[in-house]
Design a protein around this motif. Structure first.
Motif, PDB file in Angstrom:
ATOM      1  N   VAL A  33       0.687  -1.195   0.144  1.00  0.00           N
ATOM      2  CA  VAL A  33      -0.136   0.023  -0.103  1.00  0.00           C
ATOM      3  C   VAL A  33       1.071   1.156  -0.002  1.00  0.00           C
ATOM      4  O   VAL A  33       0.647   2.188  -0.872  1.00  0.00           O
ATOM      5  CB  VAL A  33      -1.185  -0.120   1.101  1.00  0.00           C
ATOM      6  N   PRO A  34       1.821   1.374   1.022  1.00  0.00           N
ATOM      7  CA  PRO A  34       2.678   2.632   0.859  1.00  0.00           C
ATOM      8  C   PRO A  34       3.290   2.930  -0.297  1.00  0.00           C
ATOM      9  O   PRO A  34       3.694   3.711  -1.005  1.00  0.00           O
ATOM     10  CB  PRO A  34       3.644   2.589   2.200  1.00  0.00           C
ATOM     11  N   PHE A  35       4.090   1.660  -0.671  1.00  0.00           N
ATOM     12  CA  PHE A  35       4.820   1.567  -1.996  1.00  0.00           C
ATOM     13  C   PHE A  35       4.067   2.087  -3.382  1.00  0.00           C
ATOM     14  O   PHE A  35       4.355   2.744  -4.070  1.00  0.00           O
ATOM     15  CB  PHE A  35       5.391   0.047  -2.380  1.00  0.00           C
ATOM     16  N   SER A  36       2.881   1.526  -3.300  1.00  0.00           N
ATOM     17  CA  SER A  36       1.654   1.782  -4.299  1.00  0.00           C
ATOM     18  C   SER A  36       1.323   3.443  -4.605  1.00  0.00           C
ATOM     19  O   SER A  36       1.127   4.022  -5.581  1.00  0.00           O
ATOM     20  CB  SER A  36       0.480   1.242  -4.290  1.00  0.00           C
ATOM     21  N   VAL A  37       1.278   4.021  -3.264  1.00  0.00           N
ATOM     22  CA  VAL A  37       0.934   5.367  -2.997  1.00  0.00           C
ATOM     23  C   VAL A  37       2.194   6.140  -3.481  1.00  0.00           C
ATOM     24  O   VAL A  37       2.082   7.229  -4.189  1.00  0.00           O
ATOM     25  CB  VAL A  37       0.650   5.832  -1.702  1.00  0.00           C
ATOM     26  N   VAL A  38       3.260   5.871  -3.121  1.00  0.00           N
ATOM     27  CA  VAL A  38       4.718   6.567  -3.679  1.00  0.00           C
ATOM     28  C   VAL A  38       4.591   6.351  -4.875  1.00  0.00           C
ATOM     29  O   VAL A  38       5.198   7.403  -5.605  1.00  0.00           O
ATOM     30  CB  VAL A  38       5.808   5.991  -2.846  1.00  0.00           C
ATOM     31  N   LEU A  66       1.367   5.333 -18.571  1.00  0.00           N
ATOM     32  CA  LEU A  66       1.505   3.953 -18.381  1.00  0.00           C
ATOM     33  C   LEU A  66       1.775   3.672 -16.849  1.00  0.00           C
ATOM     34  O   LEU A  66       1.006   3.064 -16.191  1.00  0.00           O
ATOM     35  CB  LEU A  66       2.445   3.235 -19.282  1.00  0.00           C
ATOM     36  N   PHE A  67       2.721   4.366 -16.413  1.00  0.00           N
ATOM     37  CA  PHE A  67       3.049   4.367 -14.907  1.00  0.00           C
ATOM     38  C   PHE A  67       2.102   4.820 -14.006  1.00  0.00           C
ATOM     39  O   PHE A  67       1.740   4.148 -13.150  1.00  0.00           O
ATOM     40  CB  PHE A  67       4.688   4.894 -14.632  1.00  0.00           C
ATOM     41  N   VAL A  68       1.229   5.786 -14.277  1.00  0.00           N
ATOM     42  CA  VAL A  68       0.368   6.469 -13.696  1.00  0.00           C
ATOM     43  C   VAL A  68      -0.920   5.362 -13.577  1.00  0.00           C
ATOM     44  O   VAL A  68      -1.446   5.137 -12.617  1.00  0.00           O
ATOM     45  CB  VAL A  68      -0.050   7.550 -14.006  1.00  0.00           C
ATOM     46  N   ALA A  69      -1.156   4.808 -14.773  1.00  0.00           N
ATOM     47  CA  ALA A  69      -2.218   3.578 -14.822  1.00  0.00           C
ATOM     48  C   ALA A  69      -1.896   2.531 -13.880  1.00  0.00           C
ATOM     49  O   ALA A  69      -2.939   2.034 -13.270  1.00  0.00           O
ATOM     50  CB  ALA A  69      -2.428   3.087 -16.198  1.00  0.00           C
ATOM     51  N   PHE A  70      -0.479   2.000 -13.785  1.00  0.00           N
ATOM     52  CA  PHE A  70      -0.180   0.893 -12.977  1.00  0.00           C
ATOM     53  C   PHE A  70      -0.263   1.573 -11.618  1.00  0.00           C
ATOM     54  O   PHE A  70      -0.626   0.588 -10.558  1.00  0.00           O
ATOM     55  CB  PHE A  70       1.129   0.423 -13.201  1.00  0.00           C
ATOM     56  N   GLY A  71      -0.200   2.735 -11.322  1.00  0.00           N
ATOM     57  CA  GLY A  71       0.047   3.290  -9.624  1.00  0.00           C
ATOM     58  C   GLY A  71      -1.425   3.181  -9.372  1.00  0.00           C
ATOM     59  O   GLY A  71      -1.691   2.749  -8.351  1.00  0.00           O
ATOM     60  N   GLY A  74      -2.574  -0.258  -8.567  1.00  0.00           N
ATOM     61  CA  GLY A  74      -1.824  -0.712  -7.068  1.00  0.00           C
ATOM     62  C   GLY A  74      -2.488  -0.182  -5.900  1.00  0.00           C
ATOM     63  O   GLY A  74      -2.468  -0.800  -4.963  1.00  0.00           O
ATOM     64  N   VAL A  75      -2.931   1.090  -6.168  1.00  0.00           N
ATOM     65  CA  VAL A  75      -3.675   1.798  -4.944  1.00  0.00           C
ATOM     66  C   VAL A  75      -5.137   1.591  -4.781  1.00  0.00           C
ATOM     67  O   VAL A  75      -5.527   1.122  -3.838  1.00  0.00           O
ATOM     68  CB  VAL A  75      -3.429   3.430  -5.035  1.00  0.00           C
ATOM     69  N   ILE A  76      -6.034   1.118  -6.004  1.00  0.00           N
ATOM     70  CA  ILE A  76      -7.317   1.063  -5.704  1.00  0.00           C
ATOM     71  C   ILE A  76      -7.855  -0.070  -6.775  1.00  0.00           C
ATOM     72  O   ILE A  76      -8.422  -1.129  -6.190  1.00  0.00           O
ATOM     73  CB  ILE A  76      -8.003   2.239  -6.299  1.00  0.00           C
ATOM     74  N   GLY A  77      -7.271  -0.226  -8.076  1.00  0.00           N
ATOM     75  CA  GLY A  77      -7.884  -1.379  -8.890  1.00  0.00           C
ATOM     76  C   GLY A  77      -7.642  -2.733  -8.514  1.00  0.00           C
ATOM     77  O   GLY A  77      -8.580  -3.555  -8.813  1.00  0.00           O
ATOM     78  N   ARG A  78      -6.450  -3.093  -7.760  1.00  0.00           N
ATOM     79  CA  ARG A  78      -6.112  -4.660  -7.559  1.00  0.00           C
ATOM     80  C   ARG A  78      -7.106  -4.922  -6.482  1.00  0.00           C
ATOM     81  O   ARG A  78      -7.266  -6.024  -6.379  1.00  0.00           O
ATOM     82  CB  ARG A  78      -4.759  -4.574  -7.193  1.00  0.00           C
TER      83      ARG A  78
END
Length: 194
Positions: A33-38, A66-71, A74-78
């Motif tokens: 979670v913290p890693f995805s937020v950062v 692309l990096f924003v989409a993965f972020g 990681g924060v919400i979508g998963r």
């Protein structure tokens, strides 16, 4: 139940269950979670900086998106992907096998089910059980087993590129029922050895 596995002759189902779709976090989320937020914050800042630069190639801006989409994933979508997968997953424990019926098909493991690792959540409302040892083409390779940390996080595709997701029952609310079924294997194995 759809995709019900075919039972072997004389095989008896000792327990049926499913993961609790309301359980969203795992022990690994203390890091993820913290890693995805950062990751998301840095990706947004980098993409905005590239977009505002008149000399940056357009491809760099698309790469940043692309990096924003993965972020965002990681924060919400998963968590949405994980909950949807859990709603379509069923677990069966027979007198011979542990079986998972899920969106990607049927997984099973035949072994002495005493070869397992159980983790009971701190409040004792749920249990995770991982069956067997590391298997697959990367078994025994240094560092590859750590990819299993991604299992049950919504980032399971990382485990798939390494050793594969383990055969495991995650976030089961029927703690006592599953423990009783697993204990009956230990008693049966002890009786077989005598």
């Amino acid at each position: 139940m759809t995709n019900e596995p075919r039972m072997l002759k004389g095989e008896v189902v000792r327990w049926r269950g499913q993961p609790d779709a309301q359980v969203h976090f795992t022990r690994a989320d203390g890091f993820f979670v913290p890693f995805s937020v950062v990751w998301l914050a840095v990706s947004i800042l980098w993409t905005v900086a590239v977009a505002s630069s008149s000399t940056a190639p357009r491809l760099m801006w698309l790469f940043g998106l692309l990096f924003v989409a993965f972020g965002v994933y990681g924060v919400i979508g998963r968590f949405f992907v994980k909950a949807a997968r859990k709603r379509r997953t069923r677990y069966l424990l027979t007198d011979r096998r542990a079986i998972i019926v899920g969106p990607s098909g049927v997984q099973q493991i035949d072994l002495p089910l005493s070869e397992r690792t159980a983790y009971i959540h701190p409040n004792r409302t749920h249990i995770d059980v991982v069956f067997g040892a590391e298997v697959g083409p990367t078994a025994g390779l240094p560092g590859m087993a750590s990819l299993r940390t991604y299992a049950n996080t919504g980032l399971d595709f990382f485990a798939a590129i390494g050793p594969g997701s383990p055969i495991a029952f995650y976030d089961v609310a029927d703690v006592e029922g599953l423990e009783d079924a697993l204990d009956s294997f230990a008693e049966g194995a002890a009786a077989d050895r005598e």
